[in-house]
Design a protein around this motif. Sequence first.
Motif, PDB file in Angstrom:
ATOM      1  N   GLY A  11       0.764  -1.218   0.081  1.00  0.00           N
ATOM      2  CA  GLY A  11       0.074  -0.002  -0.018  1.00  0.00           C
ATOM      3  C   GLY A  11       0.686   1.284   0.047  1.00  0.00           C
ATOM      4  O   GLY A  11       1.974   1.156  -0.007  1.00  0.00           O
ATOM      5  N   SER A  12       0.071   2.256  -0.131  1.00  0.00           N
ATOM      6  CA  SER A  12       0.815   3.657   0.018  1.00  0.00           C
ATOM      7  C   SER A  12       1.222   4.166   1.450  1.00  0.00           C
ATOM      8  O   SER A  12       2.356   4.689   1.805  1.00  0.00           O
ATOM      9  CB  SER A  12       0.031   4.659  -0.505  1.00  0.00           C
ATOM     10  OG  SER A  12      -0.176   4.522  -1.919  1.00  0.00           O
ATOM     11  N   ALA A  39       4.706   1.134  -1.285  1.00  0.00           N
ATOM     12  CA  ALA A  39       4.958   1.279  -2.755  1.00  0.00           C
ATOM     13  C   ALA A  39       5.567   2.633  -3.032  1.00  0.00           C
ATOM     14  O   ALA A  39       5.074   3.700  -2.681  1.00  0.00           O
ATOM     15  CB  ALA A  39       3.251   1.308  -3.397  1.00  0.00           C
ATOM     16  N   GLY A  74       8.037  -0.332  -9.091  1.00  0.00           N
ATOM     17  CA  GLY A  74       8.074  -1.290 -10.101  1.00  0.00           C
ATOM     18  C   GLY A  74       6.571  -2.270  -9.710  1.00  0.00           C
ATOM     19  O   GLY A  74       5.808  -1.939  -8.876  1.00  0.00           O
ATOM     20  N   LEU A  76       4.186  -4.969  -8.339  1.00  0.00           N
ATOM     21  CA  LEU A  76       4.263  -5.781  -6.845  1.00  0.00           C
ATOM     22  C   LEU A  76       4.625  -7.196  -7.238  1.00  0.00           C
ATOM     23  O   LEU A  76       5.489  -7.832  -6.563  1.00  0.00           O
ATOM     24  CB  LEU A  76       2.887  -5.413  -6.232  1.00  0.00           C
ATOM     25  CG  LEU A  76       2.538  -6.485  -4.984  1.00  0.00           C
ATOM     26  CD1 LEU A  76       3.510  -5.930  -3.965  1.00  0.00           C
ATOM     27  CD2 LEU A  76       1.083  -6.064  -4.680  1.00  0.00           C
TER      28      LEU A  76
HETATM   29  O1  PNS Z   1      -2.618   1.999  -0.735  1.00  0.00           O
HETATM   30  P1  PNS Z   1      -2.987   2.118  -2.061  1.00  0.00           P
HETATM   31  O2  PNS Z   1      -2.506   3.245  -2.617  1.00  0.00           O
HETATM   32  O3  PNS Z   1      -4.355   1.714  -2.436  1.00  0.00           O
HETATM   33  O4  PNS Z   1      -1.859   0.794  -2.402  1.00  0.00           O
HETATM   34  C1  PNS Z   1      -2.134   0.326  -4.194  1.00  0.00           C
HETATM   35  C2  PNS Z   1      -0.675  -0.366  -4.486  1.00  0.00           C
HETATM   36  C3  PNS Z   1       0.126   0.426  -4.227  1.00  0.00           C
HETATM   37  C4  PNS Z   1      -1.018  -1.676  -3.584  1.00  0.00           C
HETATM   38  C5  PNS Z   1      -1.119  -0.800  -6.042  1.00  0.00           C
HETATM   39  O5  PNS Z   1      -1.122   0.266  -6.667  1.00  0.00           O
HETATM   40  C6  PNS Z   1       0.143  -1.623  -6.450  1.00  0.00           C
HETATM   41  O6  PNS Z   1       0.499  -2.486  -6.096  1.00  0.00           O
HETATM   42  N1  PNS Z   1       1.172  -0.824  -7.072  1.00  0.00           N
HETATM   43  C7  PNS Z   1       2.281  -1.382  -7.612  1.00  0.00           C
HETATM   44  C8  PNS Z   1       2.412  -1.331  -8.870  1.00  0.00           C
HETATM   45  C9  PNS Z   1       1.638  -2.578  -9.664  1.00  0.00           C
HETATM   46  O7  PNS Z   1       2.278  -3.661  -9.387  1.00  0.00           O
HETATM   47  N2  PNS Z   1       0.759  -2.292 -10.603  1.00  0.00           N
HETATM   48  C10 PNS Z   1      -0.067  -3.426 -11.253  1.00  0.00           C
HETATM   49  C11 PNS Z   1      -1.184  -3.694 -10.322  1.00  0.00           C
HETATM   50  S1  PNS Z   1      -2.275  -5.031 -11.186  1.00  0.00           S
END
Ligand code: PNS
Length: 160
Positions: A11-12, A39, A74, A76
Amino acid sequence: MITAMRAVCPGSFDPMTLGHVDVVRRAAAMFDEVVVAVAVNPAKQGLFTVDERRDLIAGAVGDLPNVTTAAFSGLLVDWCREQGVGVIAKGLRSDTDYAYELPMAQMNRHLTGVDTVFLTADPAHTFVSSSLVKEVARGGGDVSAFLTPAVLDALRTKLG
Ligand code: PNS
């Protein structure tokens, strides 16, 4: 076969709320290890730096022996593969969350097979989000019910 199951709570966390704390604590009771991963998004300037966020997370859930923090940039799922993390654990507050989370969970599973487990938010936290907490705090509202004392202090300091 018994294998240790490592999960990530991504998460953020800008900043961590008591809703996050609840999800991490419940995930820590389910999995052998939980990494709370912040992230890093260079395109999105947060209120707290990534290091500050990690410190606040460690302060809130550092008493749990199987919880650590990390930061990732990048995709996750790429970080999960590098770190040997097999499950993504996330909180689900509402149907809006579900609509946002479902395609990401399906995409992540498509990309690498990593599954997402959703923990339903405690009803006390369904309306709590980092962004709303920041907005209310900026306006002078009382957000003490939604944050640990340390996060509340840090937020007050940050907002002056
Ligand atoms: O707390 P958030 O901002 O709702 O978290 C969202 C987060 C950071 C978990 C999501 O955006 C994420 O996994 N970002 C990393 C980039 C990624 O893998 N994007 C493709 C997702 S299918």
